[in-house]
Design a protein around this motif. Sequence first.
Motif, short mmCIF file in Angstrom:
data_model
loop_
_atom_site.label_atom_id
_atom_site.label_comp_id
_atom_site.label_asym_id
_atom_site.label_seq_id
_atom_site.Cartn_x
_atom_site.Cartn_y
_atom_site.Cartn_z
N ALA A 1 2.52 -7.02 1.56
CA ALA A 1 2.42 -5.68 1.00
C ALA A 1 3.70 -5.35 0.24
O ALA A 1 4.80 -5.78 0.62
N SER B 1 -1.44 4.06 -5.16
CA SER B 1 -0.85 5.03 -4.25
C SER B 1 0.59 5.33 -4.63
O SER B 1 1.42 4.42 -4.74
N LEU C 1 -2.10 -0.99 -7.83
CA LEU C 1 -1.18 0.01 -7.29
C LEU C 1 -1.73 1.40 -7.59
O LEU C 1 -1.55 1.93 -8.69
N THR D 1 2.90 4.10 -1.86
CA THR D 1 3.27 2.69 -1.87
C THR D 1 4.41 2.44 -2.84
O THR D 1 5.35 1.69 -2.56
#
Length: 328
Positions: A80, A101, A99, A104
């Motif tokens: 991750a 988020s 991607l 994140t």
Amino acid sequence: MRIVIHGFGRIGRVILRQILTDPAHHDIEVVVINDIASPETCAYLFKYDSVFGSLPGGATFTDGALHAGGRHIPLLTGVALPDLPLKGVDLVMDCTGALKSRGTATAALRAGARSVLISGPSNVADETIVLGANDDRMGAARIVSNASCTTNALAPLLRDLDTRFGMIQGHMTTIHCYTGSQPMVDAPRGPDLARNRAGAVSMVPTTTSAAKLIDRVLPDLAGRVTGAAVRVPAISVSAVDLVVRLTHPPDDPAGALREIAETNAVIGVVEDPCVSVDLRARTESLVIAPHETLATGDQLRIFGWYDNEWGFSARMLDVARMMHARED
């Protein structure tokens, strides 16, 4: 500059190929590569490429690292983004296309990366930057989207046309090679029914994200430029077919386009009657063909090529350098 390549698909591999083969990038250290595929598969696909040919010197995976171009780069599988070794990393190039988020992306910053550059349109980025169009808006943005290949081809040209001649309105059709988002045989892939058809067999009318991204990148032109796409059975190199209405049309349209190319570093020119394969591995965001220009009254038709993988990857590296330069 110390970078991490997160996602080793088409764009991730082309970025690394440019780093290894262009002496201008000798100062870039790739700290680690991460992908969902096995490292052996990643090394094989990096060594042999159906578009750009075999990598000079080859590539192998041994002892946990990709060995290519005299470098030994740790190659990880399925880690991750926030769990990658990011401490002391100047920039993460997220080339996963996944991607979605904001959490994140910010977690990657908390893990030690100074910045994140996303290789595609993104709603989680602080800014969407297109070199030659709106890079003056970079500021202190830490999470940046490099927009799309078509937006990179179109936005710099639109900006210059508006500045020089005044844009009334325009419509762009991108004649785009097929991509991994399309099936090789008819198969269900999503709500756009035509995109469920075999990509290497037919021309496929569809949409382009550039139509909306232009409003974001060039807000002064919001609502004045529309766009559509036709995916075609070609493996690389796409084209922009742009029709615009101008407030002050140039007396010599082809000459005006050559002048734009001379003053905008990401726009090039091709004078010969070329076909798409001739533009493979060109680094410009757009390569205008002035001889294809047509003018009628205040309406101007402009045609240009762009290598949607090689040119876009070159812009990823350019924008990465801009982001890193803020630290010096």
